[in-house]
Design an enzyme around this catalytic site. Structure first.
Site, PDB file in Angstrom:
ATOM      1  N   ARG A 224       0.861  -1.184   0.000  1.00  0.00           N
ATOM      2  CA  ARG A 224       0.000   0.000   0.000  1.00  0.00           C
ATOM      3  C   ARG A 224       0.897   1.234   0.000  1.00  0.00           C
ATOM      4  NH1 ARG A 224      -3.379  -2.978  -1.458  1.00  0.00           N
ATOM      5  NH2 ARG A 224      -5.440  -3.404  -0.548  1.00  0.00           N
ATOM      6  N   HIS A 272      -1.002  -0.517  -9.816  1.00  0.00           N
ATOM      7  CA  HIS A 272      -1.629  -1.411  -8.834  1.00  0.00           C
ATOM      8  C   HIS A 272      -2.069  -2.735  -9.491  1.00  0.00           C
ATOM      9  CE1 HIS A 272      -3.821  -1.374  -4.730  1.00  0.00           C
ATOM     10  NE2 HIS A 272      -3.702  -2.631  -5.135  1.00  0.00           N
TER      11      HIS A 272
HETATM   12  P1  NAP Z   1      -1.167 -11.280   5.461  1.00  0.00           P
HETATM   13  O1  NAP Z   1      -1.266 -12.717   5.111  1.00  0.00           O
HETATM   14  O2  NAP Z   1      -2.124 -10.726   6.452  1.00  0.00           O
HETATM   15  O3  NAP Z   1       0.335 -11.047   5.998  1.00  0.00           O
HETATM   16  C1  NAP Z   1       0.727  -9.843   6.564  1.00  0.00           C
HETATM   17  C2  NAP Z   1       2.172  -9.958   7.049  1.00  0.00           C
HETATM   18  O4  NAP Z   1       2.578  -8.672   7.549  1.00  0.00           O
HETATM   19  C3  NAP Z   1       2.327 -10.954   8.204  1.00  0.00           C
HETATM   20  O5  NAP Z   1       3.533 -11.643   8.096  1.00  0.00           O
HETATM   21  C4  NAP Z   1       2.343 -10.035   9.432  1.00  0.00           C
HETATM   22  O6  NAP Z   1       3.065 -10.546  10.547  1.00  0.00           O
HETATM   23  C5  NAP Z   1       3.068  -8.832   8.875  1.00  0.00           C
HETATM   24  N1  NAP Z   1       2.769  -7.654   9.680  1.00  0.00           N
HETATM   25  C6  NAP Z   1       1.574  -7.038   9.873  1.00  0.00           C
HETATM   26  N2  NAP Z   1       1.689  -6.005  10.727  1.00  0.00           N
HETATM   27  C7  NAP Z   1       2.996  -5.957  11.068  1.00  0.00           C
HETATM   28  C8  NAP Z   1       3.745  -5.111  11.926  1.00  0.00           C
HETATM   29  N3  NAP Z   1       3.177  -4.100  12.607  1.00  0.00           N
HETATM   30  N4  NAP Z   1       5.059  -5.350  12.063  1.00  0.00           N
HETATM   31  C9  NAP Z   1       5.637  -6.379  11.397  1.00  0.00           C
HETATM   32  N5  NAP Z   1       4.985  -7.225  10.562  1.00  0.00           N
HETATM   33  C10 NAP Z   1       3.676  -7.003  10.407  1.00  0.00           C
HETATM   34  O7  NAP Z   1      -1.271 -10.362   4.181  1.00  0.00           O
HETATM   35  P2  NAP Z   1      -1.001 -10.782   2.661  1.00  0.00           P
HETATM   36  O8  NAP Z   1      -2.125 -11.567   2.109  1.00  0.00           O
HETATM   37  O9  NAP Z   1       0.358 -11.356   2.571  1.00  0.00           O
HETATM   38  O10 NAP Z   1      -1.057  -9.338   1.944  1.00  0.00           O
HETATM   39  C11 NAP Z   1      -0.202  -8.286   2.327  1.00  0.00           C
HETATM   40  C12 NAP Z   1      -0.696  -6.992   1.733  1.00  0.00           C
HETATM   41  O11 NAP Z   1      -0.471  -6.970   0.321  1.00  0.00           O
HETATM   42  C13 NAP Z   1      -2.207  -6.749   1.824  1.00  0.00           C
HETATM   43  O12 NAP Z   1      -2.578  -6.275   3.090  1.00  0.00           O
HETATM   44  C14 NAP Z   1      -2.454  -5.725   0.738  1.00  0.00           C
HETATM   45  O13 NAP Z   1      -2.364  -4.421   1.262  1.00  0.00           O
HETATM   46  C15 NAP Z   1      -1.299  -5.963  -0.236  1.00  0.00           C
HETATM   47  N6  NAP Z   1      -1.776  -6.417  -1.553  1.00  0.00           N
HETATM   48  C16 NAP Z   1      -1.446  -5.684  -2.645  1.00  0.00           C
HETATM   49  C17 NAP Z   1      -1.851  -6.109  -3.890  1.00  0.00           C
HETATM   50  C18 NAP Z   1      -1.455  -5.355  -5.129  1.00  0.00           C
HETATM   51  O14 NAP Z   1      -1.909  -5.686  -6.218  1.00  0.00           O
HETATM   52  N7  NAP Z   1      -0.601  -4.361  -5.036  1.00  0.00           N
HETATM   53  C19 NAP Z   1      -2.605  -7.290  -4.028  1.00  0.00           C
HETATM   54  C20 NAP Z   1      -2.910  -8.001  -2.886  1.00  0.00           C
HETATM   55  C21 NAP Z   1      -2.490  -7.567  -1.653  1.00  0.00           C
HETATM   56  P3  NAP Z   1       2.594 -11.881  11.311  1.00  0.00           P
HETATM   57  O15 NAP Z   1       2.891 -13.022  10.339  1.00  0.00           O
HETATM   58  O16 NAP Z   1       3.447 -11.924  12.505  1.00  0.00           O
HETATM   59  O17 NAP Z   1       1.124 -11.742  11.576  1.00  0.00           O
HETATM   60  C1  GLV Z   2      -5.322  -5.502  -3.784  1.00  0.00           C
HETATM   61  O1  GLV Z   2      -4.628  -4.553  -3.610  1.00  0.00           O
HETATM   62  C2  GLV Z   2      -5.780  -6.345  -2.732  1.00  0.00           C
HETATM   63  O2  GLV Z   2      -5.612  -5.984  -1.553  1.00  0.00           O
HETATM   64  O3  GLV Z   2      -6.349  -7.413  -3.036  1.00  0.00           O
END
Ligand code: NAP
Ligand code: GLV
Length: 309
Positions: A224, A272
């Site tokens: 983000r 994005h």
């Molecule tokens: P997720 O499974 O919820 O994983 C989040 C990771 O971040 C976990 O390892 C978590 O730690 C860590 N984290 C959260 N808060 C933290 C903090 N304060 N300090 C240190 N580590 C922290 O999320 P995901 O599915 O991998 O997705 C991540 C992000 O990608 C989404 O939230 C979204 O914003 C972004 N995204 C972007 C796109 C795009 O097209 N650009 C598409 C999809 C998603 P723990 O493991 O310890 O809980």
């Molecule tokens: C895209 O940014 C998503 O969070 O799925």
């Protein structure tokens, strides 16, 4: 069973068709702004309006058509008190791995420099960098971060990862918590941001933290835009401390025309797209979870409102 469908961008007909195929006994209702919703069991949505959320206080769960939950959680007390379920991978992890691998390899093999040289008509081989010291650090080791780390390991890069809670991933130097962030950054040549946007992570990558990266480091942000203090990043790129950035996400999207990022040659911009929602996979995943909830079972990927992700 009745399922309400809504997408802020209005592209919803194909979702309705796919849900009808996956859950033939359910009635799918496409909500339109200004309508009063018929009582529904579940809502599946992206970028809802306050008027819609107001009508969802009696659903059994809200499913998101994406992985990030910041755009929903920002409604705070106006959120219906029901479970919120985000997408868990659903084909996004592979896309993220491809995107990040491409960006890391581009910097490692200096394709960014060769692109600039080619524009100037320069035929000049550059020194090969040492892979053993080209360490990639991934912020966030969740559903998307962990597979990216695996792909980078397979490509032979030294990899480190940072998360909120401690992790043990094969071949990865794992760091956790704010206490270990500075050490993590100090040894990172390419920083990949895959964190959710929460009250703890907003503006995490400011001038002080980005300055902890070694001189000549790169940033790849696929999470983000608001995780990065944009003026600080620009200043560090112009000062030469950060050698380049690949940015897929921005504080304001679409990135406005006068934004200085557009004119900075060391910043690569994509709109994005690093991991798009794959509709068919998403519908399959959500429909399977609706069936489980309806049988009284628990499901994965329920958002923890306290943590903010
Ligand atoms: P997720 O499974 O919820 O994983 C989040 C990771 O971040 C976990 O390892 C978590 O730690 C860590 N984290 C959260 N808060 C933290 C903090 N304060 N300090 C240190 N580590 C922290 O999320 P995901 O599915 O991998 O997705 C991540 C992000 O990608 C989404 O939230 C979204 O914003 C972004 N995204 C972007 C796109 C795009 O097209 N650009 C598409 C999809 C998603 P723990 O493991 O310890 O809980
Ligand atoms: C895209 O940014 C998503 O969070 O799925």
């Amino acid at each position: 069973m009745r399922i309400l469908l809504y997408r802020g961008d209005g592209v919803i007909e194909a979702w309705a068709r796919d849900f009808a195929a996956e859950l033939p006994h359910a009635e799918t209702v496409v909500w339109q702004e200004g309508e009063r919703a018929a009582p529904c069991d579940y809502a599946v949505l992206w970028a809802p309006t306050p008027a819609l959320l107001d009508q969802l206080w009696n659903v059994k769960a809200i499913f998101l058509m994406g992985a990030g939950v910041d755009a929903l959680l920002k409604f705070g007390d106006a959120l219906p008190p029901v479970p919120i379920v985000r997408l868990g991978d659903a084909g996004m992890a592979e896309q993220m791995a491809d995107y990040v691998a491409h960006a890391v390899l581009r910097y490692f093999r200096r394709f960014d420099d060769y692109e600039r040289q080619a524009r100037e008509g320069l035929w000049r081989p550059l020194a090969l960098q040492d892979k053993k010291t080209f360490t990639v650090g991934v912020l966030g080791l969740g559903k998307l971060g962990a597979p990216v780390v695996r792909t980078l390991r397979q490509l032979g890069f030294p990899v480190r990862g940072w998360s909120r809670t401690p992790k043990d991933l094969p071949g990865v130097a794992c760091y956790a918590g704010m206490d270990q962030l500075d050490d993590f950054l100090a040894g990172t040549r390419v920083l990949v941001c895959m964190l959710p946007l929460t009250p703890e992570t907003g503006n995490l990558l400011d001038r002080a933290r980005l300055s902890r990266l070694p001189e000549g480091a790169y940033l790849i942000n696929v999470a983000r835009g608001a995780l990065v203090a944009e003026p600080d990043l620009l200043a560090l790129i112009r000062a030469g401390h950060i050698a380049g950035a690949t940015l897929d996400v921005f504080r304001n999207e679409p990135l406005p025309a006068p934004h200085p990022f557009w004119g900075e040659p060391r910043i690569t911009i994509t709109p994005h797209i690093s991991a798009l929602t794959l509709r068919e996979e998403a519908v399959r995943q959500i429909a399977a979870k609706i069936k489980l909830l309806d049988q009284g079972e628990t499901v994965a990927d329920v958002v923890d409102l306290q943590r903010g992700y």
